[in-house]
Design an enzyme around this catalytic site. Structure first.
Site, PDB file in Angstrom:
ATOM      1  N   ASP A 475     -51.970   2.988  23.345  1.00 50.29           N
ATOM      2  CA  ASP A 475     -50.785   2.477  24.034  1.00 50.29           C
ATOM      3  C   ASP A 475     -50.628   3.138  25.416  1.00 50.29           C
ATOM      4  O   ASP A 475     -51.255   4.172  25.709  1.00 50.29           O
ATOM      5  CB  ASP A 475     -49.558   2.793  23.155  1.00 50.29           C
ATOM      6  N   ASP A 545     -44.791  -7.155  23.309  1.00 52.58           N
ATOM      7  CA  ASP A 545     -43.819  -6.559  22.400  1.00 52.58           C
ATOM      8  C   ASP A 545     -42.830  -7.600  21.899  1.00 52.58           C
ATOM      9  O   ASP A 545     -41.971  -7.296  21.082  1.00 52.58           O
ATOM     10  CB  ASP A 545     -43.066  -5.416  23.099  1.00 52.58           C
TER      11      ASP A 545
HETATM   12  C1  DGJ Z   1     -45.026   0.036  22.722  1.00 53.34           C
HETATM   13  C2  DGJ Z   1     -45.888  -0.836  21.865  1.00 53.34           C
HETATM   14  O1  DGJ Z   1     -46.113  -2.061  22.469  1.00 53.34           O
HETATM   15  C3  DGJ Z   1     -45.241  -0.994  20.500  1.00 53.34           C
HETATM   16  O2  DGJ Z   1     -45.987  -1.876  19.713  1.00 53.34           O
HETATM   17  C4  DGJ Z   1     -45.133   0.361  19.859  1.00 53.34           C
HETATM   18  O3  DGJ Z   1     -46.408   0.874  19.599  1.00 53.34           O
HETATM   19  C5  DGJ Z   1     -44.345   1.299  20.772  1.00 53.34           C
HETATM   20  N1  DGJ Z   1     -44.873   1.328  22.090  1.00 53.34           N
HETATM   21  C6  DGJ Z   1     -44.340   2.687  20.205  1.00 53.34           C
HETATM   22  O4  DGJ Z   1     -43.723   3.568  21.043  1.00 53.34           O
END
Ligand code: DGJ
Length: 723
Positions: A475, A545
């Site tokens: 991430d 997201d």
């Molecule tokens: C952003 C990601 O896109 C989410 O899926 C998740 O992993 C969060 N970060 C966790 O902080």
């Protein structure tokens, strides 16, 4: 397929496409033609009349002015007043170099690009590469232009290398990967714009006079503008028109511009954003631009997309997971966020195992003292107090449920509240002495530093070797500010953005080759770095997201222009949806999420038997059909941006199977009857469509009749078998 030089013209071609470069009498490299296959010797060099106020490059030929001619890699300040492909300043401050053809080489296959991700070939017969060397003797600048043309795909890959052949330093202030000049005409373009949780939305515009385009200044390719553009004849659509797709294999600051000038000709460029960019080239030093992938289609968007899909799935993604069946996963993020215990995770895993899920992903919150997003990035040791066990023990417990185990990291970041920051405050990107700007309460590590890169490679190696970890979610949750590095001398600060990305690629290359069996999924708060550069290292990318089914219709439709379904992470989440509050049926959520690397992201342990049974059926269906979704030809049928429903389909390469998806975005009474006209089938083959036998031509010309007042969850999946 061939690359030929005849009468001072390079003809790069395959059965369907031609690209012609001319070496003029004055040794300039002229951009003569790009499009459907032609006979090179019959094409006239585009040469608009220069008129007043045009400077002439040749006194013996007063009409010869680069200001109105197509060029391969236009210089600044030498007759052409349009956007240059590169800019340099020498030690004396001079900045008007002019490139002249010097030599060329034609090789089979495609050479690697050192330190940068790129499309590759697996055999020398797949492609040929032309390398043209041009130079400005006075400035001591040598430029190599690379063009790879593929035999079976309408693809040309371009990049450039700039070398300082002089004795003193020069500054490179701009170096584009591609520059193309199209003749006067009416054109449009599409780019994929958006924001966090709203990525890859289609934005279609007419080309007009002046400069237009889009860019990223975020230190990442970004949620707001994907590094991709479609440039096409006005009025083109899915099945009609000359379409040129340009995709940049790069994860940092990018810029795409279109410039229509006085003579109505149109220049298109893509490459690293010159914003904040300057690269010092000392004697003998070389700068290499990222690769631009050009795809030409003579019949609209669908053919362009299918070319990108095939190329990126088979010749950009690498490693064992390129061709392996991707596991269906359960991620607990939207189920628990930071608030979990090992027991909760195991409960979710148990329910997941029951419905046939294959991989459990432990997301954010397992390390340091991270119970919210204010701390611990950089402290990559397990929070045993919270988990009650080590990662190895947890992985084992998950494995005992019959699931693989995967782990989340955000390796590029550092929280001010972390042991790492206490020890190495200088590792964070900040302007020393000035107050740094936090993003999600965190700072970014300076990947231009070797010690930082070693640290990241070190902890990842330790953790991945310490347990049975078969998947990593990588991430990255903020964009760059306060750009400065104590690692770089003052005149090299303009190299920072690019050197960060080079550092990132070095880490990714090392870690992914050290752990070749681990499936890596890229993520940047969803689609903040959904780009071909990342796909070279990680064959999956969390698309957004936003997990709402309707929002995903837009995101996945836009993304499908360039990225194959095999690269798109898509999950079923809870309702009301956490991003938009919408309630969609489980059927709709499953129907939409099954169009990629499929998974669930909700608390399965609290669902009813009925819901779990429905999910079990989804999992079964997806397992039976995932190869078709991953590898099939993709056709967009109904556009959610312009209609109240969305539909798309996959057709197997042998055209014996197809899978059609139809989703109603806005339900309403007294509907029209939808004739869903299919695409890509064998016209004379007979298909079984839910018991009814229909020919490909009937299905494509008359279509399937859909009455969506039937209220069956507002969506359908229709499977077609060839009989
Ligand atoms: C952003 C990601 O896109 C989410 O899926 C998740 O992993 C969060 N970060 C966790 O902080």
């Amino acid at each position: 397929m061939a690359i030929e030089l005849k009468d001072n013209r390079f003809h790069l071609y395959n059965d369907e496409m031609s690209y012609i470069i001319e070496i003029s009498r004055q040794k300039d490299l002229l951009n003569v033609y790009y499009g459907a296959r032609v006979d090179a010797e019959e094409i006239e060099t585009k040469r608009d009349r220069p008129g007043a106020f045009c400077s002439c490059a040749d006194d013996n030929d007063p009409d010869y002015s680069l200001s109105v001619m197509g060029q391969e890699y236009p210089s600044a300040g030498a007759c052409d007043f349009r956007s240059p492909a590169y800019e340099i300043t020498n030690a004396k401050g001079m900045h008007t170099p002019e490139l002249k053809y010097r030599s060329h080489e034609i090789i089979n296959g495609k050479p690697k690009i050192n330190g940068l991700p790129a499309v590759y070939t697996e055999s020398e017969n797949e492609a040929q590469t032309l390398i043209i060397t041009a130079a400005d003797e006075f400035y001591g600048l040598e430029v190599k232009l690379f063009y790879t043309v593929f035999e079976k795909l309408n693809v040309i890959c371009r990049h450039a290398e700039m070398r300082n052949c002089g004795k003193s330093d020069m500054m490179l202030n701009n170096a584009q990967s591609v520059s193309l000049d199209f003749p006067a005409g009416e054109y449009e373009y599409i780019h994929l714009e958006g924001a966090w949780a709203r990525e890859k939305h289609i934005d279609r515009n007419s080309v007009h006079k002046g400069i237009q385009g889009f860019e990223s200044r975020r230190g990442a390719s970004g949620h707001t503008e994907n590094p991709f553009m479609m440039f096409f004849d006005k009025g083109s659509n899915e099945d009609y028109g000359n379409v040129y797709g340009i995709s940049l294999v790069y994860s940092g600051n990018h810029r795409f511009i279109i410039e229509q000038e006085a003579a109505e000709t149109v220049r298109v460029q893509a490459g690293i954003n010159p914003f904040g960019f300057s690269f010092k080239l000392s004697e003998g030093e070389v700068f290499t631009t990222p690769e631009a992938v050009l795809v030409y289609s003579d019949t609209g968007f669908a053919k362009m997309s299918n070319t990108f899909h095939k190329l990126y799935r088979t010749r950009l993604c690498r490693g064992v997971w390129r061709d392996k069946t991707r596991p269906i996963l359960i991620n607990h993020w939207e189920a628990t966020y930071f608030d979990f215990t090992a027991d909760k995770l195991l409960d979710i895993a148990k329910s997941a195992a029951k419905i046939g899920v294959e991989l459990f992903v432990l997301d954010d919150g397992w390390f340091g003292h991270r119970n919210d997003d204010f701390s611990s990035l950089g402290d990559w040791y397990v929070n045993e107090e919270k988990l009650g066990c080590t990662i190895a023990e947890l992985a084992e417990k998950i494995n005992q449920q019959g699931l693989k185990f995967g782990l989340w990291f955000e390796p590029e970041m550092i929280s001010p509240d972390s042991d790492l920051y206490k020890k190495h405050p200088d590792w964070a990107i900040t302007v020393p002495g000035a107050k740094p700007h936090l993003g999600r309460h965190q700072l970014i590590l300076d990947l231009t530093r070797e010690d930082v890169r070693e640290y990241i490679i070190g902890f990842l190696t330790d953790i991945l070797s310490s347990a049975n970890i078969e998947y990593v979610k990588w991430d990255m949750n903020r964009n760059m500010t306060d750009v400065y590095s104590e690692n770089l001398s003052p005149e090299r600060q303009g190299e920072f953005y690019h050197r960060y990305i080079l550092g990132l690629y070095e880490i990714l290359e090392t870690v992914t080759s050290r752990f070749p069996n681990v499936l890596f999924e890229g993520c940047s708060g969803g689609g903040g770095r959904n780009d071909p550069g990342m796909l070279y290292y990680m064959p999956q990318n969390w698309a957004s997201d936003d997990t709402d089914a309707t929002e995903r219709l837009y995101i996945q439709y836009g993304g499908s222009m360039v990225y194959p379904a095999s690269t798109v992470g898509a999950h079923v989440s809870a309702v009301p949806n956490h991003q938009v509050g919408r309630i969609s049926s489980l059927k709709t959520r499953g129907t939409v999420a099954m169009n990629g690397a499929f998974g669930y992201e909700l608390d399965l342990s609290i669902l009813s038997e009925e819901e779990l049974n429905e999910m079990k059926e989804q999992v079964k269906f997806y397992k039976e059909n995932r190869e078709l979704v991953m590898t099939g030809e993709y056709y967009r049928l109904l556009n959610p941006f312009t209609s109240r429903h969305s539909a798309w389909m996959y057709v197997s390469e042998d055209k014996k199977e197809a899978l059609v998806y139809y989703v109603v975005k806005t339900a309403r009474p007294s509907n029209e009857v939808v004739h869903l006209k299919l695409k890509g089938l064998n016209p004379v083959a007979k298909y079984n469509v839910g018991g009814k036998i229909m020919s490909g031509r009937t299905l494509m010309n008359h279509g399937i009749i859909i009455d969506d007042t039937e209220h069956d969850g507002n969506c359908r999946i229709i499977k077609l078998y060839n009989i």
